[in-house]
Design an enzyme around this catalytic site. Structure first.
Site, PDB file in Angstrom:
ATOM      1  N   SER A  46      23.664  22.078  52.036  1.00 25.14           N
ATOM      2  CA  SER A  46      22.346  21.637  51.566  1.00 25.14           C
ATOM      3  C   SER A  46      21.300  22.707  51.906  1.00 25.14           C
ATOM      4  O   SER A  46      21.396  23.849  51.466  1.00 25.14           O
ATOM      5  CB  SER A  46      22.024  20.282  52.207  1.00 25.14           C
ATOM      6  N   LEU A  47      20.309  22.361  52.718  1.00 24.91           N
ATOM      7  CA  LEU A  47      19.294  23.323  53.160  1.00 24.91           C
ATOM      8  C   LEU A  47      19.923  24.577  53.744  1.00 24.91           C
ATOM      9  O   LEU A  47      19.394  25.684  53.599  1.00 24.91           O
ATOM     10  CB  LEU A  47      18.395  22.642  54.202  1.00 24.91           C
ATOM     11  N   GLN A  66      19.550  19.830  56.889  1.00 14.75           N
ATOM     12  CA  GLN A  66      18.704  18.773  57.425  1.00 14.75           C
ATOM     13  C   GLN A  66      19.564  17.642  57.979  1.00 14.75           C
ATOM     14  O   GLN A  66      20.548  17.234  57.376  1.00 14.75           O
ATOM     15  CB  GLN A  66      17.796  18.246  56.311  1.00 14.75           C
ATOM     16  N   HIS A 107      19.144  15.792  46.430  1.00 17.68           N
ATOM     17  CA  HIS A 107      20.337  16.155  45.648  1.00 17.68           C
ATOM     18  C   HIS A 107      20.723  15.062  44.646  1.00 17.68           C
ATOM     19  O   HIS A 107      21.899  14.772  44.445  1.00 17.68           O
ATOM     20  CB  HIS A 107      21.514  16.488  46.571  1.00 17.68           C
ATOM     21  N   GLN A 140      20.564  22.763  42.851  1.00 18.88           N
ATOM     22  CA  GLN A 140      20.961  22.071  44.078  1.00 18.88           C
ATOM     23  C   GLN A 140      20.054  20.883  44.373  1.00 18.88           C
ATOM     24  O   GLN A 140      20.482  19.886  44.959  1.00 18.88           O
ATOM     25  CB  GLN A 140      20.936  23.061  45.243  1.00 18.88           C
ATOM     26  N   ARG A 169       9.689  24.338  49.794  1.00 17.24           N
ATOM     27  CA  ARG A 169      10.692  23.382  49.326  1.00 17.24           C
ATOM     28  C   ARG A 169      10.526  22.037  50.041  1.00 17.24           C
ATOM     29  O   ARG A 169      10.553  20.974  49.425  1.00 17.24           O
ATOM     30  CB  ARG A 169      12.084  23.957  49.576  1.00 17.24           C
TER      31      ARG A 169
END
Length: 326
Positions: free
Chosen positions: A90-91, A10, A203, A252, A115
Site C-alpha cells: 500500500s503506502l 499504514q 484501495h 493503486q 496523498r
C-alpha cells in the site's frame, strides 16, 4: 545474494518508532529534517512523543511510516546492506519507488503528505448518518471469495481492498456498505470480521475522487526509470518503466492491493532473503501466512529489519552467509 526489501504501509505505525535509528544515524536525522519540511510539522515530536490518535490520522500516518521506512533503509545501508529488489505494501510502495531510484526521497515524502491529505478529505466526504467510512478485515477468506459473496448479495459501497493472504482479506467501504457486507458475509458462513482503525475505504472505487485530485499533483513530479526490480500492488508484477510507475500510483488508490500475488512473484524471481524494512512485523506475518496454503513456502526467509537491533542482527547474518558461500 538477492535481497528483497518489503516496506510496510499504514497500520504499521506505533509511538516511538524510529527513535533508535534517529539516535544512531546522522543521515537519519537529516532525513527527519527533510520530512519535517515536506510535512510542515515536527516529525520527531510526532513520532517520539505524540499521541497514538494524532499518529493514526491519515495525513500524519503516511509521512510518518514512509519516513521510518526510509530511515531503516538508510541504516541498513550504513551497515553495508542494500536491496536488489523492492516492493511496498500500500503506502509502502512509495518507499519501494525511492529504493528503486524511481522517486527522490524529497519527492516521495512530499507526495505522501499530499496523498494523505487528499485521502482523508475524500474519506470524510463518504461519511454518512450511519457512521464514518472505513475498512474491515475478513478472516479465513481469500479476496476472490469475498468479492463473489459481495457481488452475489448485490452489496454496494463495499469492496475488497487488500488481498493480504489466502486466509485474510480486507474490505473498504462506507459505513452503510460495510454493514451490508457484514450481513452478507455472515450469511455466507464467515465467522470473524474485525473493524480496522483506519479512516477511509482505501484501495476501492470509492476513492475515485482522490485519484482524480492526485493525478494533477503527480503531473508535476519527476519519475525516473527503475534502477532495479520494483513491484506493483495493482498488478502484483514488476513495474517496467517510469510511465508505468506514475500510472500505478494513481491506480493503486482505487484498486485492490494484490499482495499475495506480489509476494509469490518476488519469490519466483529469485529472492534469497526478504526483509521487512520499516516499523512493526505486519509483512513478516503476511509472508508467514502463505505457509498455511503452501507447505513448501519458505516462511523462514523473511526477517524484520525496522529497529537498530534487528538491523545489526541482519547485517551479521548476511555477513556470515557471504563468508560461507564465498
Amino acid at each position: 545474494m538477492n535481497i528483497a526489501y518489503l516496506f510496510p504501509g499504514q497500520g504499521a505505525q506505533y509511538t516511538g518508532m524510529g527513535k533508535d535509528l534517529f539516535d544512531y544515524s546522522p543521515a537519519v536525522r537529516e532525513l527527519f529534517e527533510i520530512g519535517s519540511d515536506a510535512g510542515k510539522l515536527d516529525l520527531a515530536a510526532l513520532l517520539f512523543s505524540g499521541s497514538e490518535e494524532s499518529l493514526r490520522k491519515t495525513d500524519n500516518t503516511q509521512i510518518a511510516v514512509t519516513l521510518v521506512n526510509l530511515a531503516a533503509a538508510q541504516v541498513l545501508a550504513d551497515f553495508g546492506v542494500r536491496s536488489t529488489v523492492s516492493a511496498g505494501f500500500s503506502l509502502g510502495e512509495y518507499s519501494a519507488l525511492v529504493d528503486a531510484g524511481v522517486l527522490s526521497r524529497n519527492d516521495a515524502l512530499t507526495l505522501v503528505v499530499q496523498r494523505g491529505q487528499i485521502m482523508e478529505r475524500v474519506s470524510r466526504h463518504l461519511d454518512g448518518a450511519e457512521g464514518p467510512a472505513g475498512m474491515m478485515a475478513v478472516m479465513g477468506q481469500e479476496a476472490e471469495a469475498v468479492r463473489k459473496i459481495l457481488a452475489d448479495a448485490s452489496v454496494e459501497e463495499a469492496y475488497p481492498s487488500l488481498a493480504n493472504s489466502p486466509v485474510q482479506t480486507v474490505i473498504g467501504g462506507s459505513a452503510r456498505g460495510l454493514a451490508a457486507a457484514r450481513e452478507a458475509l455472515k450469511a455466507a458462513g464467515v465467522r470473524k470480521m474485525i473493524p480496522l482503525k483506519v479512516s477511509g475505504p482505501f484501495h476501492t472505487p470509492l476513492m475515485a475522487e482522490a485519484r482524480e485530485d492526485f493525478s494533477r499533483i503527480l503531473e508535476r513530479v519527476t519519475f525516473s526509470e527503475p534502477a532495479q526490480p520494483v513491484y506493483s500492488n495493482v498488478t502484483g508484477s514488476r513495474i517496467m518503466s517510469s510511465h508505468e510507475a506514475r500510472q500505478m500510483c494513481l491506480d493503486q488508490l482505487v484498486t485492490t492491493v494484490s499482495w499475495v500475488q506480489e509476494q509469490r512473484q518476488i519469490l519466483a524471481d529469485g529472492a534469497d532473503v526478504v526483509l521487512e524494512v520499516g516499523p512493526g512485523k505486519v509483512l513478516q506475518g503476511l509472508w508467514s501466512a502463505l505457509g498455511k496454503a503452501d507447505p513448501e513456502w519458505p516462511v523462514e526467509r523473511c526477517h524484520t529489519a525496522g529497529t537498530l537491533e534487528e538491523i545489526e542482527k541482519i547485517a551479521l547474518m548476511l555477513q556470515k552467509e557471504e563468508q560461507r558461500v564465498g
